[in-house]
Design an enzyme around this catalytic site. Sequence first.
Site, PDB file in Angstrom:
ATOM      1  N   LYS A 172      77.750  67.161  46.838  1.00 55.73           N
ATOM      2  CA  LYS A 172      77.132  68.338  46.208  1.00 55.73           C
ATOM      3  C   LYS A 172      76.395  69.257  47.189  1.00 55.73           C
ATOM      4  CE  LYS A 172      76.216  67.152  41.409  1.00 55.73           C
ATOM      5  NZ  LYS A 172      75.137  66.962  40.445  1.00 55.73           N
TER       6      LYS A 172
ATOM      7  N   ASP B 266      74.552  72.809  36.338  1.00 52.28           N
ATOM      8  CA  ASP B 266      73.544  71.910  35.740  1.00 52.28           C
ATOM      9  C   ASP B 266      72.374  72.715  35.159  1.00 52.28           C
ATOM     10  OD1 ASP B 266      74.776  69.479  36.098  1.00 52.28           O
ATOM     11  OD2 ASP B 266      73.835  69.082  38.047  1.00 52.28           O
TER      12      ASP B 266
HETATM   13  P1  NAP Z   1      69.610  61.402  42.902  1.00 52.79           P
HETATM   14  O1  NAP Z   1      69.754  62.685  43.611  1.00 52.79           O
HETATM   15  O2  NAP Z   1      70.022  60.133  43.575  1.00 52.79           O
HETATM   16  O3  NAP Z   1      68.052  61.274  42.480  1.00 52.79           O
HETATM   17  C1  NAP Z   1      67.573  60.165  41.780  1.00 52.79           C
HETATM   18  C2  NAP Z   1      66.048  60.191  41.727  1.00 52.79           C
HETATM   19  O4  NAP Z   1      65.658  59.017  41.017  1.00 52.79           O
HETATM   20  C3  NAP Z   1      65.349  60.137  43.066  1.00 52.79           C
HETATM   21  O5  NAP Z   1      64.089  60.760  42.970  1.00 52.79           O
HETATM   22  C4  NAP Z   1      65.158  58.624  43.293  1.00 52.79           C
HETATM   23  O6  NAP Z   1      64.055  58.280  44.083  1.00 52.79           O
HETATM   24  C5  NAP Z   1      64.863  58.186  41.879  1.00 52.79           C
HETATM   25  N1  NAP Z   1      65.229  56.786  41.695  1.00 52.79           N
HETATM   26  C6  NAP Z   1      66.449  56.226  41.880  1.00 52.79           C
HETATM   27  N2  NAP Z   1      66.393  54.895  41.623  1.00 52.79           N
HETATM   28  C7  NAP Z   1      65.093  54.628  41.283  1.00 52.79           C
HETATM   29  C8  NAP Z   1      64.401  53.439  40.935  1.00 52.79           C
HETATM   30  N3  NAP Z   1      65.016  52.265  40.861  1.00 52.79           N
HETATM   31  N4  NAP Z   1      63.067  53.526  40.675  1.00 52.79           N
HETATM   32  C9  NAP Z   1      62.443  54.713  40.764  1.00 52.79           C
HETATM   33  N5  NAP Z   1      63.042  55.889  41.091  1.00 52.79           N
HETATM   34  C10 NAP Z   1      64.365  55.835  41.348  1.00 52.79           C
HETATM   35  O7  NAP Z   1      70.396  61.400  41.536  1.00 52.79           O
HETATM   36  P2  NAP Z   1      70.650  62.657  40.556  1.00 52.79           P
HETATM   37  O8  NAP Z   1      71.932  63.303  40.907  1.00 52.79           O
HETATM   38  O9  NAP Z   1      69.421  63.460  40.525  1.00 52.79           O
HETATM   39  O10 NAP Z   1      70.906  61.913  39.146  1.00 52.79           O
HETATM   40  C11 NAP Z   1      69.879  61.199  38.528  1.00 52.79           C
HETATM   41  C12 NAP Z   1      70.271  60.818  37.108  1.00 52.79           C
HETATM   42  O11 NAP Z   1      70.521  61.976  36.330  1.00 52.79           O
HETATM   43  C13 NAP Z   1      71.512  59.941  37.003  1.00 52.79           C
HETATM   44  O12 NAP Z   1      71.269  58.985  35.998  1.00 52.79           O
HETATM   45  C14 NAP Z   1      72.578  60.924  36.546  1.00 52.79           C
HETATM   46  O13 NAP Z   1      73.613  60.303  35.795  1.00 52.79           O
HETATM   47  C15 NAP Z   1      71.767  61.852  35.660  1.00 52.79           C
HETATM   48  N6  NAP Z   1      72.358  63.187  35.536  1.00 52.79           N
HETATM   49  C16 NAP Z   1      72.694  63.622  34.294  1.00 52.79           C
HETATM   50  C17 NAP Z   1      73.232  64.880  34.140  1.00 52.79           C
HETATM   51  C18 NAP Z   1      73.631  65.369  32.767  1.00 52.79           C
HETATM   52  O14 NAP Z   1      74.404  66.328  32.684  1.00 52.79           O
HETATM   53  N7  NAP Z   1      73.150  64.775  31.707  1.00 52.79           N
HETATM   54  C19 NAP Z   1      73.410  65.721  35.256  1.00 52.79           C
HETATM   55  C20 NAP Z   1      73.016  65.247  36.523  1.00 52.79           C
HETATM   56  C21 NAP Z   1      72.499  63.975  36.649  1.00 52.79           C
HETATM   57  P3  NAP Z   1      64.180  58.041  45.691  1.00 52.79           P
HETATM   58  O15 NAP Z   1      64.374  59.393  46.255  1.00 52.79           O
HETATM   59  O16 NAP Z   1      62.892  57.410  46.006  1.00 52.79           O
HETATM   60  O17 NAP Z   1      65.374  57.153  45.896  1.00 52.79           O
END
Ligand code: NAP
Length: 285
Positions: free
Chosen positions: A71, A107
Amino acid sequence: MTSTEIKNFGIMGYPVGHSLSPQMYKSVFEAEGFINYNYIPLQVQAGKLFMAVEAIKSLDFRGVNVTIPHKTTISKYLDAIDSDALVIGAVNTVVNDGGMLTGYNTDVAGFLAALKEANFLPEDCHAAILGAGGAARAILWGLCKKRASLITIGARNPQKAQNLANDFLSYGSVQSFDWNSDDFKEMIQTADILINTTPLGMFPLVDDMPPVDLKLLPEGALVYDIIYNPIETKLLKTAKELGYPTLNGLSMLLLQGKEAYRLFTGQFPDTKIMEKTLKKILSKK
Ligand code: NAP
């Protein structure tokens, strides 16, 4: 009406086999009579992204969606970047206009449209965001665009949350905290909406939830989890039991897909068909 015109689309990521997009788009192409519209999962390893982007042009793909881990890195291979994607620093949709590739981030539109469908007005609200990753960036930008009065980010990594807040300081009132701190606990007591952008609670770890005491939220605050698998996370179940209104991630997924479809084809899709397909797949997971 049936159309025999050929158009190819896909989703680039690694891994990509879990993506719901191929079935979501294919169901609507079929229903709308586009018999030669194809939507293909494209498994692209990190070091092969440049060649894959060139292939969009040589194979005459009309467009692709983009997911983890491409991305942010894909931007440097594109000809133009839309303003939302530029601010967010991430592209999730690429449109090919005769060899000219433009990157978009749908998004933001998906998130804001989901809030609208839920009758939540982000203007002047105090929003608390859990997590500081890619989805949080898009959501933060959506809230800034709608002029939320205050945005409070809480994350396990306070430095990452601080960096994210700093990136958006010129667009709105944004602050960040360690989500275990007393300051964060105090802040969420005035939040109109709490948005989980972490994967905590996502399949298969469905018993997880972010470490937030939901009882601190004011009465009537919307608890929004952008996770869509499962449709009701532990966070949402707990919020519901405490009497808060809730929103899951399905509408954001669907409405970001709707916006990408519009960019690809110039038309709006029948979202009822897309929703039915997504619910059918998710009910089997
Ligand atoms: P990302 O860039 O990897 O960010 C994830 C965030 O969550 C980071 O701040 C990370 O912290 C934190 N995190 C991950 N594992 C954790 C844990 N075990 N405990 C505490 N914090 C944790 O991922 P993303 O792309 O933002 O996606 C995140 C979520 O949103 C996913 O579940 C995805 O499926 C969902 N999503 C949904 C949509 C939709 O259309 N509904 C769209 C996009 C994403 P660190 O930086 O400390 O690792």
